[in-house]
Design a protein around this motif. Structure first.
Motif, PDB file in Angstrom:
ATOM      1  N   GLU A  36     148.771  67.901  48.489  1.00  8.33           N
ATOM      2  CA  GLU A  36     147.796  68.386  47.539  1.00  8.33           C
ATOM      3  C   GLU A  36     147.451  67.028  46.523  1.00  8.33           C
ATOM      4  O   GLU A  36     148.504  66.510  46.182  1.00  8.33           O
ATOM      5  CB  GLU A  36     148.155  69.405  46.568  1.00  8.33           C
ATOM      6  N   PHE A  37     146.336  66.644  46.277  1.00  6.65           N
ATOM      7  CA  PHE A  37     145.993  65.676  45.450  1.00  6.65           C
ATOM      8  C   PHE A  37     144.921  66.134  44.636  1.00  6.65           C
ATOM      9  O   PHE A  37     143.987  66.492  44.883  1.00  6.65           O
ATOM     10  CB  PHE A  37     145.320  64.310  46.600  1.00  6.65           C
ATOM     11  N   ASP A  38     145.236  65.752  43.210  1.00  2.80           N
ATOM     12  CA  ASP A  38     144.330  65.827  42.224  1.00  2.80           C
ATOM     13  C   ASP A  38     144.264  64.743  41.259  1.00  2.80           C
ATOM     14  O   ASP A  38     145.375  63.876  41.179  1.00  2.80           O
ATOM     15  CB  ASP A  38     144.497  66.851  40.998  1.00  2.80           C
ATOM     16  N   ILE A  48     138.938  84.110  43.411  1.00  6.40           N
ATOM     17  CA  ILE A  48     138.911  85.352  43.631  1.00  6.40           C
ATOM     18  C   ILE A  48     138.903  86.107  42.119  1.00  6.40           C
ATOM     19  O   ILE A  48     139.618  85.603  41.336  1.00  6.40           O
ATOM     20  CB  ILE A  48     140.510  85.830  44.300  1.00  6.40           C
ATOM     21  N   ARG A  57     132.806  73.803  39.331  1.00  2.68           N
ATOM     22  CA  ARG A  57     133.499  73.455  40.592  1.00  2.68           C
ATOM     23  C   ARG A  57     132.391  73.364  41.603  1.00  2.68           C
ATOM     24  O   ARG A  57     131.605  74.360  41.822  1.00  2.68           O
ATOM     25  CB  ARG A  57     134.551  74.144  41.081  1.00  2.68           C
ATOM     26  N   SER A  66     132.387  75.384  32.488  1.00  2.00           N
ATOM     27  CA  SER A  66     133.057  74.686  33.447  1.00  2.00           C
ATOM     28  C   SER A  66     132.660  75.027  34.749  1.00  2.00           C
ATOM     29  O   SER A  66     132.256  76.040  35.123  1.00  2.00           O
ATOM     30  CB  SER A  66     134.299  74.985  33.313  1.00  2.00           C
ATOM     31  N   THR A 109     144.184  81.691  50.883  1.00  2.00           N
ATOM     32  CA  THR A 109     142.803  82.188  50.859  1.00  2.00           C
ATOM     33  C   THR A 109     142.157  80.902  51.179  1.00  2.00           C
ATOM     34  O   THR A 109     142.498  79.624  50.667  1.00  2.00           O
ATOM     35  CB  THR A 109     142.712  82.136  49.209  1.00  2.00           C
ATOM     36  N   HIS A 113     136.177  75.344  47.689  1.00  2.00           N
ATOM     37  CA  HIS A 113     137.225  76.027  46.963  1.00  2.00           C
ATOM     38  C   HIS A 113     137.296  77.384  46.996  1.00  2.00           C
ATOM     39  O   HIS A 113     136.536  78.047  47.763  1.00  2.00           O
ATOM     40  CB  HIS A 113     137.409  75.347  45.381  1.00  2.00           C
ATOM     41  N   SER A 114     138.177  77.972  46.677  1.00  2.00           N
ATOM     42  CA  SER A 114     138.390  79.285  46.777  1.00  2.00           C
ATOM     43  C   SER A 114     138.634  79.866  45.440  1.00  2.00           C
ATOM     44  O   SER A 114     139.034  79.340  44.237  1.00  2.00           O
ATOM     45  CB  SER A 114     139.487  79.968  47.625  1.00  2.00           C
ATOM     46  N   PHE A 141     135.057  68.771  39.605  1.00  2.00           N
ATOM     47  CA  PHE A 141     135.175  69.774  38.596  1.00  2.00           C
ATOM     48  C   PHE A 141     134.703  69.069  37.295  1.00  2.00           C
ATOM     49  O   PHE A 141     135.031  67.997  37.307  1.00  2.00           O
ATOM     50  CB  PHE A 141     136.343  70.632  38.591  1.00  2.00           C
ATOM     51  N   ALA A 179     149.453  81.611  47.860  1.00  2.00           N
ATOM     52  CA  ALA A 179     148.054  81.998  47.699  1.00  2.00           C
ATOM     53  C   ALA A 179     147.231  80.624  48.189  1.00  2.00           C
ATOM     54  O   ALA A 179     146.409  80.885  48.821  1.00  2.00           O
ATOM     55  CB  ALA A 179     147.897  82.691  46.370  1.00  2.00           C
ATOM     56  N   LYS A 180     147.598  79.677  47.706  1.00  2.00           N
ATOM     57  CA  LYS A 180     146.713  78.288  48.062  1.00  2.00           C
ATOM     58  C   LYS A 180     146.618  78.076  49.395  1.00  2.00           C
ATOM     59  O   LYS A 180     145.867  77.068  49.657  1.00  2.00           O
ATOM     60  CB  LYS A 180     147.285  77.241  47.012  1.00  2.00           C
ATOM     61  N   PHE A 185     136.764  69.342  46.286  1.00  2.00           N
ATOM     62  CA  PHE A 185     135.786  69.787  45.470  1.00  2.00           C
ATOM     63  C   PHE A 185     136.043  68.747  44.019  1.00  2.00           C
ATOM     64  O   PHE A 185     136.889  68.318  43.831  1.00  2.00           O
ATOM     65  CB  PHE A 185     135.904  70.996  44.788  1.00  2.00           C
ATOM     66  N   ARG A 200     139.703  67.263  43.651  1.00  2.00           N
ATOM     67  CA  ARG A 200     140.928  68.029  43.994  1.00  2.00           C
ATOM     68  C   ARG A 200     140.724  67.750  45.670  1.00  2.00           C
ATOM     69  O   ARG A 200     139.668  68.372  46.154  1.00  2.00           O
ATOM     70  CB  ARG A 200     141.431  69.188  43.670  1.00  2.00           C
ATOM     71  N   ASP A 204     141.174  72.318  50.185  1.00  2.00           N
ATOM     72  CA  ASP A 204     140.309  72.224  48.829  1.00  2.00           C
ATOM     73  C   ASP A 204     139.500  70.698  49.041  1.00  2.00           C
ATOM     74  O   ASP A 204     140.225  70.087  49.553  1.00  2.00           O
ATOM     75  CB  ASP A 204     141.040  72.322  47.736  1.00  2.00           C
TER      76      ASP A 204
END
Lengths: 453, 552
Positions: free
Chosen positions: B92-94, B176, B169, B167, B211, B173-174, B156, B207-208, B154, B103, B152
């Motif tokens: 994961e990279f943000d 819910i 995005r 806000s 989904t 991405h997901s 934002f 969850a990440k 995206f 992200r 992911d």
């Protein structure tokens, strides 16, 4: 039967009247005591002690200039300890040490507390003092101490008449209006390992301290908190938000959590009372934040009295040290923590009938100038001293304010301990004036919209 | 957005230019620690990696008494013993600055078991066309055996209008909505993001990872402290990711990645069941080849939600309206052409729902109610054919009631949690089927699928007692996870409440989890399927799984 009922009604009415009258009179006493000048505008004793080891309060904040990282200087950095207490000489200190401090000294012969000259630079803004004076005449407990009515903008009971009032002072004491910092939580295992269990971006907004707004506009929300977790990496991206109310009878604390990967916010279950906080490896429960937080419905709190004690105080120096320097063997490093002789209110809570909590009895030691707990002792159901807590006070002369921030909880039976809200490696504390527009950022929806992960 | 804390200007030298170099350096430093790639700068940059090693062991051999050629591969492929030996990486990279950012996340995995031949001993019933019956098809080998994929991707940003805050995005991405906990497919969540059912079976999966992100634009307009308006528009479609065909927990050979063919009818009643062909060869003569997924028209998925708090109920209220193409697909056969394909139901489903969440006692309780229009139903007997592409659909109602509760020290545990959800649905109305084949009758007079239930319900409860510092630095917990189908064989969803829609059956998972120094996470789980061959498609596939996971 009817007559009986009437009789009951009459006596109930009479009792209510008497209580009201009593409260009214007491409130006037409080207001008068506050005005007389023997007390500080925050309700502490203005004069020093006879021995001269506790100075008088002069209302002057300490100079605590900010460094490049936003950290506040230690105004007393040049001072030398006037006394060192360890296991060998602790017995001579009489009741100036809490049971928990004595137990820590006894179990760790290498540990000591260094006592420095006492300073009383805890000073707050005139607007806060103004509300404290008003609270003295208007604030009252409700629902057996579980709620406080008609208090706003300052400690509610500058002249407390019972333990619940004193605990409310601790809870509602001034910690800023919009307060932000990044803080770490470390668990030290009984084998001596140090584990960073959580790094939290913390933002606190205190509607109770919206001093520009009139008291009758107060929503009953005492604080909104927003916490974003960045460490450990497995938890990075989680965030949560809470609302605390001054009416713990009608409104338990509300909480929400953000679920990474779903970009969804869920209402969280109650994270209160003696539910263990997993991020402390179970060493601290949710009600041990700042040594005590939460509803008072499980305890009957008694005001034991005021006493001169050695407590951690004026700890800007500790917060300027790196974690490596701050954490010692079995406790914070003696040379990192400043202890002083201070007057504290001793408050003792015992479980109410029919209520349960793993802590059967707990004592809080509230430093008089801040009303905040600086030490705590907790006994288990068998009457054994189980835990002791220490909270470390930051002096922010620029605000001005003084508030506990970092705290440590020691499990005296299991051996592990927690050092929480540690800002040693993360920077300073940012204080800003209350801004109602910020409420938008302190909402469950904001958690969802600003969640990246 | 608040600026959290102040950062050291001394470290501000790390510029975006140096980012690539920092990435390389960080990769070299792994797995020493998590990486805040630009600790002092205005940019907040993070790169985290989760590594998981796991293996699974089947505890007893297959019970093939009731095996059918379309459902036996997952079972026959695995004898007693190792059914998975897997390594997973989630990266994961943000990067963000002042509320704007980017992200990226991706996953890669390798499972040795799926990269070699298997134990299938019945070449005639193996749904394989491209290789021997005891081999995994390319699609299965890829999804179960070795794959890397982007999750992911995206950008934002947010804008403060001096009150309302917007806000948004844009990208994969997901997202819910609603309060569902375990049974998202029964709630609003079903229409919002496809689920990776295969990954769900790995303990420790978050969850990440399960989904699945889809390309979309989503936005939140915050109107006040407690009210917001949300919306999304999706540009791409992804179906639910099932267990790949022939993987250990798959219960249908003709569905999921790697599916190659299906057998139809029985040996004597259909076109390829010539009685002149020896019984041993009949399967070879009556299969349909898989032609893949036909997405059909590109209808946009979109949704709107209003979230607010109701003081009177002391509850969070959510109102939702979504329109989506079902992530569950239909099988469409072409017996003339000897093929079948999966089709996405042509008509979008429209759903409206409401959720309420509040604290009751110490528990958070969430209630979600929704109604769907044009929900595809497994109501007709038989399958959708190329000649008659219409399918049964109708109006359905759905309920999800979930709770989470944290418990203090009691009995012999030091802390505990109790999570649960009850999910139920019912078919309110079945639309007449507009058939294009002469002589077919509207549904109702046609044979209704009596094996399917109009009402279905199930629940899952997970009780997790925890013991802290069992050894210095080690916290232990022992989750007991019971999933039970009160009534299955759902007309609405083949995987409700669990895969295969078992009826009066379920699963019991007993686990032991150890977390060491808040970093190392080890789990041993025994997965026991409750039910009989007739009610639980995977009744004989009990297994043990051991995993070790850490994030750096």
């Amino acid at each position: 039967m009817h007559a009986n009922l009437r009789c009951h009604a009459a006596s109930w009415l009479l009792a209510t009247l008497l209580v009201t009258v009593a409260i009214g009179a007491a409130a006037q006493d409080s207001a008068a005591a506050l005005k007389s000048g023997t007390l500080t505008p925050y309700g502490a004793e203005r004069a020093g002690n006879r021995e001269g080891t506790i100075p008088a309060w002069d209302g002057k904040p300490a100079a605590t200039p900010l460094d490049a990282k936003g950290r506040r200087a230690d105004p007393y950095a040049a001072e030398k300890p006037r006394l060192s207490i360890n296991a060998a000489n602790a017995a001579a200190q009489g009741d100036k040490l809490s049971d928990g401090t004595k137990a820590l000294l006894a179990r760790n012969p290498d540990w000591r507390i260094d006592v420095y000259p006492s300073h009383r630079a805890a000073v707050f803004a005139p607007a806060v003092y103004e509300q404290v004076a008003r609270n003295a005449a208007r604030a009252k407990l409700a629902h057996d101490g579980v709620a406080v009515d008609d208090a706003y903008g300052g400690v509610p009971f500058p002249v407390p008449r019972n333990g619940h009032e004193a605990v409310w002072n601790h809870m509602l004491s001034y910690r800023g209006q919009l307060t932000q910092f990044v803080a770490d939580k470390y668990v030290m295992t009984s084998a001596g390992q140090r584990v960073l269990t959580s790094r939290q971006q913390t933002a606190l907004l205190y509607p109770y301290y919206d001093l520009a707004s009139p008291a009758d506009k107060f929503s009953g929300e005492w604080a909104r908190a927003r916490i974003g977790i960045t460490e450990p990496p497995a938890n990075a991206g989680q965030s949560l938000m809470t609302i605390d109310y001054v009416d713990n009878f009608g409104k338990p604390k509300d909480g929400w959590q953000y679920v990474p990967g779903q970009r969804r916010v869920r209402k969280s279950p109650s994270v209160a009372y003696d539910t263990p906080d997993p991020s402390t490896a179970g060493l601290a429960n949710f009600d041990e934040v700042n040594l005590f937080i939460g509803a008072q419905d499980r305890y009957q709190f008694r005001l034991v009295g005021k006493r001169e004690m050695y407590v951690p105080f004026n700890n800007n120096g500790l917060m300027l040290k790196s974690v490596d320097q701050a954490i010692g063997k079995g406790a914070l490093a003696p040379e990192a923590v400043r202890w002083e002789l201070q007057r504290v209110w001793v408050v003792e809570g015992v479980l109410r009938d029919g209520k349960r909590n793993v802590a059967a009895r707990r004592r809080l030691y509230l430093q008089e100038d801040t009303w905040q707990a600086v030490l705590s002792d907790t006994w288990d159901a068998q009457g054994k001293l189980w835990k002791t807590g220490q909270a470390f006070t930051l002096l922010a002369g620029d605000q001005p304010l003084a508030t506990t921030l970092s705290y440590a909880i020691f499990d005296l039976l299991a051996g592990g301990w927690v050092y929480a809200a540690a800002i040693n490696d993360t920077g300073g504390v940012n204080y800003a004036p209350y801004d109602a527009k910020q409420l938008n950022s302190f909402s469950p929806n904001a958690l969802a919209s600003s969640g990246v992960r | 957005m608040h600026e959290f804390g102040r950062r050291a200007p001394a470290a501000r030298s790390a510029q975006p230019v140096a980012l690539a170099a920092a990435l390389v350096a960080a990769a070299a430093a792994m797995p020493a620690q998590a990486v805040d790639l630009n600790p002092g700068g205005d940019w907040q940059v993070r790169w985290d990696n989760t590594v998981r090693l796991s293996s699974a062991l089947r505890v007893k051999g297959a019970d093939l008494a009731a095996a059918s050629p379309n459902t036996d591969d997952g079972n026959r492929n695995f004898g007693k013993g190792l059914v998975s030996a897997r390594a997973d990486l989630l990266s994961e990279f943000d990067a963000q600055r002042g509320g704007f950012g980017l992200r990226l996340s991706g996953a890669a995995w390798y499972d040795g078991v799926y990269n070699r031949s298997n134990d299938h001993d019945s070449p005639l019933s193996a749904s394989r066309s491209s290789g021997p019956g005891n081999s995994f098809s390319a699609g299965t080998r890829e999804l179960a055996g070795r794959k890397a994929e982007l999750l992911d991707a995206f950008v934002f940003g947010r804008h403060d209008f001096g009150g309302p805050v917007l806000s948004a995005r844009l990208g994969r991405h997901s997202l819910i909505w609603g309060t569902s906990l375990f049974f998202g497919m029964n709630g609003m969540a079903k229409g919002m993001a496809p689920i990776d059912v295969y990954k769900l079976s790995l303990p420790g999966t978050q969850a990440k990872e399960t989904t699945m992100p889809v390309p979309q634009l989503s936005a939140t307009l915050q109107l006040g402290a407690d009210t917001s308006l949300e919306g999304y528009l999706q540009f791409g479609y992804k179906p639910t990711r099932l267990h790949p065909a022939g993987s250990y927990l798959s219960s249908t050979d003709m569905l999921g990645d790697g599916a190659e063919r299906m057998f139809i009818g029985n040996a004597t009643a259909n076109r390829c069941g010539s009685s002149t062909v020896p019984v041993s060869q009949r399967f070879n003569n009556c299969y349909l080849n898989f032609l893949g997924l036909d997405e059909g028209a590109k209808a946009r998925n979109l949704g709107l939600a209003l979230n607010t708090r109701i003081e009177r109920l002391d509850a969070d209220l959510g109102l939702y309206a979504v329109r989506y193409r079902d992530t569950s697909t239909l099988i469409q056969t072409n017996t003339g052409g000897g093929s079948y394909r999966l089709i996405v139901p042509a008509d979008p489903i429209e759903a409206v729902g409401l959720s309420l969440a509040r604290q009751i006692g110490e528990a958070n309780v969430g209630l979600e109610l929704s109604v769907r229009e044009d929900q595809p139903l497994i109501a007709k007997e038989g399958v959708v054919t190329a000649a008659d592409p219409s399918y049964a659909k109708g109006r359905t109602a759905h309920l999800n009631l979930s709770w989470t509760l944290l418990l203090p020290k009691a009995g012999f545990w030091e802390g505990a949690s109790l999570l649960g959800e009850l999910a139920a649905n019912t078919v309110l109305d079945i639309d007449p089927v507009k058939t294009s084949v002469a002589g077919r009758l509207p549904l109702g007079t046609e044979k209704l699928n009596r094996e399917r239930h109009r009402h279905a319900s199930g629940l899952r409860v997970i009780f997790t007692p925890t013991w802290y510092q069992v050894l210095p630095g080690l916290d232990l917990s022992a989750p007991v996870n019971l999933g039970w189908s009160l009534r299955g064989t759902s007309m609405i969803d083949n995987s409700f409440p669990f895969s295969g829609s078992p009826d009066h059956a379920g699963e019991l998972i007993l686990g032991l989890t150890g977390v060491y120094l808040s970093r190392w996470n080890a789990n041993l789980s025994y997965i026991h399927y409750i039910g009989k061959a007739a009610t639980q498609p995977v009744f004989d596939r009990n297994y043990l799984r051991l995993s070790l996971q850490a994030t750096f």
